[in-house]
Scaffold this motif. Structure first.
Motif, PDB file in Angstrom:
ATOM      1  N   SER A  40       0.830  -0.986  -0.069  1.00  0.00           N
ATOM      2  CA  SER A  40       0.117   0.004   0.166  1.00  0.00           C
ATOM      3  C   SER A  40       0.833   1.292  -0.300  1.00  0.00           C
ATOM      4  CB  SER A  40      -0.834   0.080   1.365  1.00  0.00           C
ATOM      5  OG  SER A  40      -1.909  -1.097   1.298  1.00  0.00           O
TER       6      SER A  40
ATOM      7  N   GLU B 117       2.147   4.939  -2.523  1.00  0.00           N
ATOM      8  CA  GLU B 117       1.817   5.737  -3.835  1.00  0.00           C
ATOM      9  C   GLU B 117       3.049   5.466  -4.734  1.00  0.00           C
ATOM     10  OE1 GLU B 117       0.732  10.248  -5.291  1.00  0.00           O
ATOM     11  OE2 GLU B 117       0.962   9.645  -3.211  1.00  0.00           O
TER      12      GLU B 117
ATOM     13  N   SER C 144     -10.544  10.014   4.280  1.00  0.00           N
ATOM     14  CA  SER C 144     -10.439   9.096   3.423  1.00  0.00           C
ATOM     15  C   SER C 144      -9.836   7.525   4.297  1.00  0.00           C
ATOM     16  CB  SER C 144      -9.392   9.071   2.304  1.00  0.00           C
ATOM     17  OG  SER C 144      -8.195   9.247   3.000  1.00  0.00           O
TER      18      SER C 144
ATOM     19  N   LYS D  15      -6.795   1.784   8.119  1.00  0.00           N
ATOM     20  CA  LYS D  15      -5.571   2.727   8.295  1.00  0.00           C
ATOM     21  C   LYS D  15      -5.658   3.322   9.683  1.00  0.00           C
ATOM     22  CE  LYS D  15      -3.004   5.446   5.839  1.00  0.00           C
ATOM     23  NZ  LYS D  15      -1.970   5.189   5.351  1.00  0.00           N
TER      24      LYS D  15
ATOM     25  N   GLN E  93     -10.192  -2.907  -2.295  1.00  0.00           N
ATOM     26  CA  GLN E  93      -9.022  -1.991  -2.405  1.00  0.00           C
ATOM     27  C   GLN E  93      -9.546  -0.561  -3.574  1.00  0.00           C
ATOM     28  OE1 GLN E  93      -5.521  -1.713  -0.896  1.00  0.00           O
ATOM     29  NE2 GLN E  93      -7.113  -2.500   0.490  1.00  0.00           N
ATOM     30  N   ALA E  94     -10.108  -1.040  -4.520  1.00  0.00           N
ATOM     31  CA  ALA E  94     -10.257  -0.017  -5.638  1.00  0.00           C
ATOM     32  C   ALA E  94     -11.596   0.737  -5.049  1.00  0.00           C
ATOM     33  CB  ALA E  94     -11.062  -0.871  -6.920  1.00  0.00           C
TER      34      ALA E  94
ATOM     35  N   ARG F 193      -9.714   3.238  -3.109  1.00  0.00           N
ATOM     36  CA  ARG F 193      -8.963   4.269  -3.705  1.00  0.00           C
ATOM     37  C   ARG F 193      -9.963   5.254  -4.420  1.00  0.00           C
ATOM     38  NH1 ARG F 193      -3.996   4.421  -5.325  1.00  0.00           N
ATOM     39  NH2 ARG F 193      -3.342   5.778  -7.175  1.00  0.00           N
TER      40      ARG F 193
ATOM     41  N   ASP G  61      -8.304   7.104  -0.984  1.00  0.00           N
ATOM     42  CA  ASP G  61      -7.015   6.716  -0.563  1.00  0.00           C
ATOM     43  C   ASP G  61      -6.062   6.328  -1.538  1.00  0.00           C
ATOM     44  OD1 ASP G  61      -4.786   5.140   0.891  1.00  0.00           O
ATOM     45  OD2 ASP G  61      -6.339   3.687   1.684  1.00  0.00           O
ATOM     46  N   GLU G  62      -4.982   7.162  -1.803  1.00  0.00           N
ATOM     47  CA  GLU G  62      -4.045   7.052  -2.815  1.00  0.00           C
ATOM     48  C   GLU G  62      -3.023   6.058  -2.754  1.00  0.00           C
ATOM     49  OE1 GLU G  62      -2.172  10.974  -2.777  1.00  0.00           O
ATOM     50  OE2 GLU G  62      -3.682  11.832  -3.805  1.00  0.00           O
ATOM     51  N   GLU G  63      -2.914   5.171  -1.521  1.00  0.00           N
ATOM     52  CA  GLU G  63      -2.175   4.118  -1.001  1.00  0.00           C
ATOM     53  C   GLU G  63      -2.689   2.693  -1.382  1.00  0.00           C
ATOM     54  OE1 GLU G  63      -0.127   4.732   2.438  1.00  0.00           O
ATOM     55  OE2 GLU G  63       1.236   6.148   1.892  1.00  0.00           O
ATOM     56  N   ALA G  64      -4.200   2.952  -1.677  1.00  0.00           N
ATOM     57  CA  ALA G  64      -4.882   1.635  -1.768  1.00  0.00           C
ATOM     58  C   ALA G  64      -4.495   0.866  -3.156  1.00  0.00           C
ATOM     59  CB  ALA G  64      -6.330   1.846  -1.992  1.00  0.00           C
TER      60      ALA G  64
ATOM     61  N   ALA H 183      -4.079  -1.475  -6.732  1.00  0.00           N
ATOM     62  CA  ALA H 183      -4.900  -1.479  -7.845  1.00  0.00           C
ATOM     63  C   ALA H 183      -5.216  -2.866  -8.172  1.00  0.00           C
ATOM     64  CB  ALA H 183      -4.137  -1.111  -9.063  1.00  0.00           C
TER      65      ALA H 183
END
Length: 510
Positions: free
Chosen positions: A226, A228, A370, A375, A448-449, A452, A456-459, A461
């Motif tokens: 997790s 960026e 977020s 988290k 996770q998507a 995001r 949540d930019e760290e989730a 893809a």
């Protein structure tokens, strides 16, 4: 311009003039090679090299040594100077009568400076004070330096030895690591220990029969953690690529392909802030072993790290700051929620999002809109538990929201079979019983998507190719990641991650 900058500029001009004068003399100040036969430590460790009074010079073993001139004591037609090579320093004695009048007076005495790299051929003797010294019969200037080396000066004042102009500024040492290594040669010991640590780990895994492999750094879909990513573009394919944040998903593809154990020492990249414990480019080793689980991996980690400590220090106990850290196996094992409750008095197990937000507020944890359940739990753990864990400790059984690649716990609802090793107040290892159910893995990726999409930019893809690989079948597998930089900080008693990186990322100088 400061006085120091002015002095350096002056020295630069003087040395440029010396360089030009050498060339006008027909002397090459940058020759192509020099055959070195001995290093300083080798000479100092071999007393049989020393010429005895009753020996003829022809019967003594000849030496050829090269390095930097670090100090000079000129006495007319002869000079003692200290030469520094990759293994340390040794004294050299050079005389006009031996190397020639022009070579000594013009090239060495007048046009050679502190910091210049020279080659010496001769033999070894002991001075009247008993110091092992190289007696120069031939002198060669190998590299004319154009900038002065910032050497410290020792001055006797009021009966005390005071040091001036030491190259101690941390930021400058990180920016100019080459100078740091010259002026503070003890820094080399840190990096030698780091190399020895990595080699000990590699030997340990090789002895177990695991295969070292390489996986892509440029990836069309980043995953395995997790974080960026850094983004780049491939011109020929006209497509976006990412610098890997982890190599987990590729290594697990190899387990699908039939390997029983694979590992990789990898450079990974995470687009995050800088701190004592974080560098955006870092090294970790990841290991995946088929037919094993996280219980087996805990034993593997504690035994490997104990063996590494012994290889580096001759003992399982390592001094780090004011702490004595004992890596002797076995290490304590504590479930995550139990560790949090012990420190906060709060039971976070099976709490919904609103309840966790309320508890976090009571504990003065700053939250972003977020933040999901995982988290929030991670923030509470990081604030109240992690800094207090000095001795190596396995924190086990994480909530499923924090671990989208880990297998569900076989006994505890809502948890996964995961552990982190915390040591000296920071995570140094992370491991799972790896999720190998492709249906469950798809659901986790979809969650996770969703996170995001909510900010949540760290989730993670969704990686369709990895899901397809799982559908071909991956055996039960234990996976591990160990942060090499953080472990090196502990093994070398270093205060910052920058102390164990040759070239840490730095904010540009204005």
């Amino acid at each position: 311009m400061s006085n120091t900058e002015s002095s350096v500029s002056e020295q630069h001009e003087i040395r440029l003039e010396k360089l030009q004068e050498l060339r006008e003399m027909g002397y090459d100040p940058y020759p192509y090679d020099f055959e070195v036969t001995h290093k300083s430590k080798q000479i100092l460790d071999r007393p049989e090299l020393i010429k005895q009074d009753d020996q003829d010079e022809e019967d003594v073993e000849k030496v050829a040594i090269a390095g930097r001139v670090m100090t000079r004591r000129i006495m007319g037609g002869s000079t003692f100077f200290n030469l520094q090579d990759s293994e340390g320093e040794i004294q050299v004695y050079i005389r006009k009568n031996d190397v020639g009048k022009e070579e000594y007076n013009e090239v060495f005495k007048r046009l050679t400076d502190i910091g210049d790299i020279v080659g010496i051929k001769g033999h070894v003797f002991k001075t009247g004070t008993g110091e092992t010294t190289v007696y120069a019969k031939e002198f060669t200037l190998l590299s004319k330096t154009l900038r002065p080396i910032p050497l410290p000066k020792e001055v006797e004042e009021d009966g005390e030895t005071k040091v001036y102009d030491a190259f101690t500024d941390k930021e400058q040492r990180y920016r100019q690591r080459y100078l740091d290594l010259i002026v503070n040669p003890e820094v080399r010991d840190v990096f030698q220990q780091r190399t020895d640590m990595v080699q000990a780990m590699r030997d340990y895994m090789n002895d177990k029969g695991y295969m070292e492999v390489e996986t892509p750094i440029l990836q069309p879909i980043y995953g395995g953690a997790s974080a960026e990513p850094f983004v780049t573009h491939h011109n020929a394919l006209d497509m976006k690529l990412y610098l890997r944040i982890a190599n987990e998903l590729y290594l697990k593809r190899l387990i699908v392909g039939g390997y029983d154990g694979v590992y990789e020492f990898s450079k990974d990249f995470r687009n995050e802030g800088l701190s004592r414990f974080h560098n955006p480019e870092f090294t970790q080793v990841e290991l995946y072993v088929a037919y094993k689980d996280y219980n087996w991996m805990m034993e593997f980690v504690e035994n490997m790290v104990e063996s590494v400590a012994k290889a580096l220090h001759g003992s399982a106990t390592v001094t780090v700051g004011d702490n004595e850290i004992d890596f002797s196996a076995p290490w304590p094992r504590t479930p995550m929620f139990e560790a949090i409750e012990d420190e906060t008095g709060k039971d976070l197990y099976d709490k919904d999002l609103d309840e966790l937000k309320s508890i976090a507020k009571e504990l003065d944890i700053d939250l972003e809109d977020s933040f999901g359940k995982g988290k929030i739990i991670d923030e509470i753990f990081g604030e109240y538990v992690e800094p207090k864990l000095i001795q190596p400790t396995f924190i086990t059984d994480y909530p499923i929201e924090m671990s989208p690649l880990a297998k569900k716990h076989r006994e505890k609802e809502g948890l996964v079979e995961r552990f982190e090793c915390i040591c000296n107040g920071k995570e140094i290892a992370n491991a799972f019983s790896e999720l190998n159910d492709p249906v469950d893995q798809r659901k986790r990726f979809e969650e996770q998507a969703r996170l995001r999409a909510e900010g949540d930019e760290e989730a993670m893809a969704i990686d369709e190719d990895f899901l397809q690989a799982l559908e071909y079948g991956m055996p039960p597998t234990a996976g591990l990641g160990i942060g090499i930089d953080r472990l090196a900080m502990i093994m070398t008693d270093s205060d910052s991650i920058r102390d164990v990186l040759f070239f840490p990322q730095m904010k540009p100088e204005k």
